[in-house]
Write an enzyme that holds these catalytic residues in place. Structure first.
Site, short mmCIF file in Angstrom:
data_model
loop_
_atom_site.label_atom_id
_atom_site.label_comp_id
_atom_site.label_asym_id
_atom_site.label_seq_id
_atom_site.Cartn_x
_atom_site.Cartn_y
_atom_site.Cartn_z
N GLU A 1 -6.10 -7.91 6.20
CA GLU A 1 -5.79 -6.55 5.99
C GLU A 1 -5.66 -6.00 7.47
OE1 GLU A 1 -8.83 -4.42 4.50
OE2 GLU A 1 -9.69 -5.80 3.12
N SER A 2 -4.51 -5.22 7.59
CA SER A 2 -4.29 -4.39 8.95
C SER A 2 -3.33 -5.21 9.76
CB SER A 2 -5.19 -3.75 9.67
OG SER A 2 -6.10 -2.92 8.80
N LYS B 1 0.69 4.87 1.39
CA LYS B 1 -0.22 5.42 2.54
C LYS B 1 0.71 6.82 3.30
CE LYS B 1 -2.94 3.34 6.44
NZ LYS B 1 -3.00 2.27 7.08
N ASN C 1 -10.46 -7.14 7.98
CA ASN C 1 -9.89 -5.98 8.54
C ASN C 1 -9.49 -6.24 9.99
OD1 ASN C 1 -8.65 -3.70 9.64
ND2 ASN C 1 -9.58 -2.27 8.05
N GLU D 1 -14.54 -5.38 2.14
CA GLU D 1 -13.97 -5.48 3.55
C GLU D 1 -14.89 -5.20 4.74
OE1 GLU D 1 -10.63 -2.48 4.68
OE2 GLU D 1 -12.19 -1.96 6.00
N GLU E 1 0.98 -1.29 -0.05
CA GLU E 1 0.08 0.04 -0.21
C GLU E 1 0.77 1.33 0.03
OE1 GLU E 1 -4.02 0.18 1.81
OE2 GLU E 1 -3.05 0.85 3.48
N LYS F 1 -8.08 2.63 -2.84
CA LYS F 1 -8.54 2.53 -1.54
C LYS F 1 -9.03 3.65 -1.08
CE LYS F 1 -7.77 0.25 2.54
NZ LYS F 1 -6.31 0.19 3.33
#
Length: 261
Positions: A216-217, A56, A186, A165, A54, A116
């Protein structure tokens, strides 16, 4: 009002403004609108690493992550590292991103790009297509089942992949439908911002095998990915872990080599 409610309220105003400035007909005239999008879901199915890296700059929970890097350098670095796809944050107010970042990424990237964003309107999907995205993100926490259905079908009609998500069982059950390609779990609790990989593990058995499972995360180690693979996950979205370094591409290269060894 939690952070997500706040972001969505601001997003509605922003989308209304964008619609008034740039008509749909103008988006549809973009040179990228006719481009055939490669499938991220297929790339993940065939990949040994499954990494979606990503771009970010900042986030509401961590504030500044890395403001100094050029998006095109980051993309080239990630692509050279062998990632499956790349996620580009386009929210300005909370994440410091923009649609220009997506456009710049597309100019140098051959891999699938995910926009995103907090998508609440079909207009944003047309924007995604016009700026070179191959995949869109839909967030179950901010959409009804009918909205998920409508938005995902619009994306599929445009030839885009859809990553949906979820954060919990309730969101997962309202979301499962044929117009999705990937289901992302997530691991971050949006109310507390705490991260736990147990979220991905506990929901894994409830995601039908027709969908590519994405975690994710909070994924910061090769061990975490190896563990999640045992639960059927084929995609792993990593942002902060790469972006907080001086050279995300280099770090991703080392990470992927370690993962595949």
């Amino acid at each position: 009002m939690n952070i997500l409610d706040k972001i969505v309220a601001d997003k509605r105003k922003e989308v209304d403004l964008r619609k008034s400035l740039i008509p749909v007909s103008q988006l549809e005239q973009s040179v990228l609108f006719e481009r055939k999008s490669p499938s991220l879901a297929n790339a993940l199915r065939q990949s040994a690493s499954g990494i979606i890296a990503e771009h970010k700059r900042r986030s509401p929970s961590k504030s500044v992550i890395n403001q100094g890097l050029n998006v095109q350098d980051v993309v080239k670095g990630y692509e050279a590292a062998g990632v499956c796809g790349m996620s580009v944050l386009t929210d300005g107010k909370y994440f410091g991103g923009s649609l220009d970042d997506l456009l710049l990424a597309r100019a140098v990237a051959a891999i699938p790009l995910l926009r995103k964003e907090f998508i609440i309107d079909e207009y944003q999907i047309l924007e995604a297509k016009a700026h070179g995205a191959d995949v869109i993100l839909l967030i179950a926490a901010i959409l009804t089942r009918d909205e998920i259905k409508t938005l995902s079908e619009v994306a599929k009609d445009l030839g885009l992949d859809v990553l949906l998500e979820v954060h919990n069982e309730e969101e997962l059950h309202k979301s499962i439908m044929p117009s999705l390609d990937m289901l992302g779990v997530n691991n971050r609790n949006l109310k507390t911002f705490e991260v736990s990989l147990e979220t991905s593990k506990s929901l894994s058995t409830q995601i039908p095998d027709d969908f590519v499972k994405v975690s994710e995360s909070g994924i910061s180690s090769v061990e975490a990915i190896k563990e999640l693979k045992q639960y059927g996950y084929q995609g792993f979205l990593i942002g902060e872990n790469f972006m907080k370094t001086d050279n995300p591409g280099e770090y991703a290269t080392t990470f992927i080599k370690k993962l595949e060894s």
